[in-house]
Design an enzyme around this catalytic site. Sequence first.
Site, PDB file in Angstrom:
ATOM      1  N   PHE A   1       0.107 -56.227  13.328  1.00 32.23           N
ATOM      2  CA  PHE A   1      -0.850 -55.942  14.401  1.00 32.23           C
ATOM      3  C   PHE A   1      -1.998 -57.619  14.025  1.00 32.23           C
ATOM      4  CE2 PHE A   1      -4.103 -55.195  15.785  1.00 32.23           C
ATOM      5  CZ  PHE A   1      -4.262 -54.318  16.938  1.00 32.23           C
TER       6      PHE A   1
ATOM      7  N   LYS B   1      -5.296 -52.323  -0.712  1.00 34.48           N
ATOM      8  CA  LYS B   1      -6.846 -51.904  -0.778  1.00 34.48           C
ATOM      9  C   LYS B   1      -6.948 -52.020  -1.494  1.00 34.48           C
ATOM     10  CE  LYS B   1      -5.560 -50.734   4.407  1.00 34.48           C
ATOM     11  NZ  LYS B   1      -6.063 -49.709   5.757  1.00 34.48           N
TER      12      LYS B   1
ATOM     13  N   GLY C   1      -0.915 -37.238   2.354  1.00 32.79           N
ATOM     14  CA  GLY C   1      -0.877 -38.700   1.019  1.00 32.79           C
ATOM     15  C   GLY C   1      -2.155 -39.373   1.213  1.00 32.79           C
TER      16      GLY C   1
ATOM     17  N   GLY D   1      -4.939 -45.982  -0.020  1.00 29.76           N
ATOM     18  CA  GLY D   1      -5.663 -46.489   0.032  1.00 29.76           C
ATOM     19  C   GLY D   1      -6.135 -45.448   1.323  1.00 29.76           C
TER      20      GLY D   1
END
Length: 242
Positions: A15, A63, A123, A126
């Site tokens: 993206f 991350k 989840g 990061g």
Amino acid sequence: MSTYGLLGRDIGYSFSRNYFSTRFEKENLPHHYINFDLKSIEELKEVLQNKEIHGMNVTIPYKEEVIPYLDTLDPIAKEIGAVNVIKFENNGKLTGYNSDYYGFTESLKPLLTPKVKKALILGTGGASKAIAYALEKLDIKYTFVSRNPDFKELSYNDLDEDIIRDFKLIINCTPLGTHPKVQNHPDIPFEHLGENHILYDLIYNPEETTFMRKGKEKGAKTINGLRMLVLQAERSWEIWNS
């Protein structure tokens, strides 16, 4: 020409590259944006030899792993423990920031109601750390759900009717359901959802994930990760130019 880019692994979809390349072209800026698709974080040392790089975004799975390569952390990134923006300072130092929490917060606010007091974060990577930080600032209590839970977390098997009815906001921070495996989804008991629930999926491809569709079928409000991505990208640009 200045270089900006996205640090990650298996990021052909990117993206960020789309967003910034379009922006640079529209505004006639002498920059370009590329993907730094690294098989391991150790490869970053070589990338950093490129003195044309002025800024980076960071995505899965780096991350947290990127932090030892940075000179300093912005206080918010330090508290979160994850970085998704790197600013290349004029003195050659690297500073880590987190704009994920901002993108999530601002995209979620229009959906919130007084009934939303608790959230389940699916989840523990990061991205989930930034979500937890944002929820704290919004005064929404949260609990992590993991396939391998520690003593403070829930397992997917723990998610019964009482828990689902109590936690009105459910955020998918896992990659389950991302294109091309669009049939996948976190294993939650969707049958207990109702019109007061919000299902937030950090995935944006596909536009409507199976997780979202199953929630919508039960009357829940749903949102994907696209608005969050746009907002965090805009914040990245502000950071790089501050």
